[in-house]
Design a protein around this motif. Structure first.
Motif, mmCIF file in Angstrom:
data_model
loop_
_atom_site.group_PDB
_atom_site.id
_atom_site.type_symbol
_atom_site.label_atom_id
_atom_site.label_comp_id
_atom_site.label_asym_id
_atom_site.label_seq_id
_atom_site.Cartn_x
_atom_site.Cartn_y
_atom_site.Cartn_z
ATOM 1 N N ALA A 1 2.369 4.220 4.879
ATOM 2 C CA ALA A 1 3.292 3.496 5.277
ATOM 3 C C ALA A 1 2.713 2.146 5.696
ATOM 4 N N GLY A 2 1.468 1.887 6.044
ATOM 5 C CA GLY A 2 0.957 0.742 6.793
ATOM 6 C C GLY A 2 0.787 -0.152 5.923
ATOM 7 N N SER A 3 -0.243 -1.425 6.577
ATOM 8 C CA SER A 3 -0.544 -2.441 5.659
ATOM 9 C C SER A 3 -1.452 -2.190 4.695
ATOM 10 N N ARG A 4 -1.944 -1.276 4.589
ATOM 11 C CA ARG A 4 -3.053 -0.737 3.524
ATOM 12 C C ARG A 4 -2.051 -0.007 2.558
ATOM 13 N N HIS B 1 14.614 -2.691 4.180
ATOM 14 C CA HIS B 1 14.086 -3.950 4.662
ATOM 15 C C HIS B 1 13.472 -4.869 3.317
ATOM 16 N N VAL C 1 3.419 -1.146 2.898
ATOM 17 C CA VAL C 1 3.888 -2.697 3.461
ATOM 18 C C VAL C 1 3.035 -3.668 2.889
ATOM 19 N N GLY C 2 1.698 -3.318 2.666
ATOM 20 C CA GLY C 2 0.736 -4.314 1.918
ATOM 21 C C GLY C 2 1.450 -4.625 0.555
ATOM 22 N N GLY D 1 -1.082 6.316 7.237
ATOM 23 C CA GLY D 1 -1.791 5.284 6.271
ATOM 24 C C GLY D 1 -0.937 4.828 5.031
ATOM 25 N N GLN E 1 4.393 -4.404 -0.498
ATOM 26 C CA GLN E 1 5.588 -5.362 -0.444
ATOM 27 C C GLN E 1 5.202 -6.910 -0.117
ATOM 28 N N VAL E 2 4.232 -6.966 0.683
ATOM 29 C CA VAL E 2 3.716 -8.485 1.215
ATOM 30 C C VAL E 2 3.323 -9.019 0.030
ATOM 31 N N GLU E 3 2.473 -8.336 -1.156
ATOM 32 C CA GLU E 3 2.075 -9.017 -2.043
ATOM 33 C C GLU E 3 2.988 -9.171 -3.088
ATOM 34 N N ILE F 1 6.098 -9.784 -2.439
ATOM 35 C CA ILE F 1 6.882 -11.036 -1.874
ATOM 36 C C ILE F 1 6.238 -12.516 -2.211
#
Lengths: 286, 286
Positions: free
Chosen positions: A147-150, A84, A153-154, A145, A156-158, A160
């Motif tokens: 792997a998730g938004s915290r 991803h 993934v969290g 926990g 990677q979002v920041e 980007i």
């Protein structure tokens, strides 16, 4: 005296064998999906996270058998995040480890979906394993926990978001912690849990791994900035070399390894491989 | 006498409340990610899968409390698949239920990542719930299997592939089964498992739900083909109206509902809401 190269190769073979057994066959329908999943997973990675998982289990007298399922579950999550992260909407990378990225080889839709399926498979193999239910639940909680938004993934979002808003040192640290260190910490905590570690051992091994993860990302940033490699520092806004001198970055990596070693000292067990991996992370050149 | 509209609204409120409580707050870092996740989940869906999960639990004397966590876990998976299905590399939809799709509102990278995080959250809330460990493991196994390459993701891959190779009736059926029916079946099986159903009850309720899922997709295809709606039949190669007359499609949907009702007859319990939902699926006009 540990021969680290031999050690890493031996563990890698066990991991690759288990990954092969856990993944749907390449001729199982939908064949293209299963081939894309395998292409990603068997693309020559170092298997650092699953090796750390097994080494953590071994350190507290757990067997390789105890740790193999969480080890490969972590690697499946790692593989999916790489697919991803490489997508055109994110890093837009055409190659990884010298080969076409999954979306370049199988198309973008199949790359998204191969990643999605690898994530589900990670949780499926943990639920399907022969460990006690209470252990499985602890492992699934850890992995979900991280792997998730915290977690990953969290981060990677920041990462980007940093393309548009150049991050300060604190934000870069936050990104490193979640995008990279969270999965290292979880890999090691899962190995410890699978090996029936005490809560204190899990915590200390987790601290070791978080520091290893931060040191790994800092050395990655240094290597990227110094090389004409896959991405220059300028292309990666969360590269710590934007806000640190080479000397200070190296110093921070050193400090993390010192911290990792101190955490290991609190473990009553055979921590020689974990110590050697810490040095390897610090000194690696690729 | 059941008032289905009232019933659906009551269950939907319980589900929405639980989803709100289970999801990270919109002001928790990374705020954009958590807002994107909530935007997707609270976008006016019918909540059919989680309602079926709860109704299945109720049918075998399970409580809403037994079923609420698996119910919302299924809905989180459903939401993530909608985000990814809408992506430019897949269906490239600009709107869903009259609002911009997640990638149109939050950007493509954040849409991919919001979907990824919703999948992880589904497994996390199951692992974190207060059910017995053995129940949690059964539920996670069900959900991971249905969400993976042998379930929803596999169905979506073949749906995408159908753009290039027009599928025959068997392939369309395969796509319907995995892309749509697998998550219906799993939702209902999870509700049954959470309510401590017998193995036979789980199997019969699962058969009911698989038939409901197939009928749902067939009626969806009929609605799509007949409307100037979100996508014409010509744009969706796996629409069964490519290989069936309207009359035959309607007949197949009817047959699935008959099959669903027959499976329900084998359950010793209150199946009135499940029967009413089956009729609702068959007769829906949007």
């Amino acid at each position: 005296m540990l021969n680290l190269v031999t050690y890493l190769n031996e563990k890698r073979q066990i991991i690759d064998h288990a990954l092969d057994a856990a993944m749907p066959a390449p001729d199982e329908r939908p064949t293209l999906l299963h081939q894309a999943m395998r292409y990603s997973v068997f693309s020559g990675g170092k298997r650092l996270r699953p090796i750390l998982c097994m080494a953590a289990s071994n350190a507290i007298n757990g067997t390789d058998d105890n740790a193999i399922t969480p080890a490969i579950a972590v690697e499946l999550i790692h593989s999916y995040t790489l697919i991803h992260d490489d997508l055109p909407s994110m890093d837009n990378d055409d190659t990884r480890r010298g080969k076409p990225t999954v979306h370049r080889k199988y198309g973008e839709a199949n790359a998204v979906l191969a990643g999605d399926a690898l994530q589900a498979l990670a949780f499926e193999i943990l639920a399907d394993s022969t460990m006690p239910d209470s252990t499985k639940i602890s492992l699934i909680r850890e992995l979900a926990g991280a792997a998730g938004s915290r977690g990953v993934v969290g981060g990677q979002v920041e990462d980007i978001a940093a393309i548009n808003v150049p991050p300060d040192a604190d934000t870069i640290r936050w990104i490193h912690l979640h995008k990279t260190a969270d999965l290292f910490r979880t890999a090691v905590r899962m190995g410890a849990i699978a090996g029936n570690a005490t809560a204190a051992q899990v915590a200390n091994l987790g601290q070791y791994a978080e520091s290893i993860g931060l040191a790994f990302q800092i050395t990655d940033d240094i290597l990227d900035a110094n090389s004409g490699g896959k991405r220059s520092a300028i292309d990666t806004p969360s590269n710590c070399m934007h806000v640190l001198s080479a000397q200070d970055a190296r110093k921070q990596a050193d400090e993390q390894i010192v911290k990792a070693m101190a955490a290991l000292k609190l473990i009553d067990g055979n921590t020689i491989p974990l110590e050697a991996i810490a040095q390897f992370v610090l000194e690696r050149t690729c």
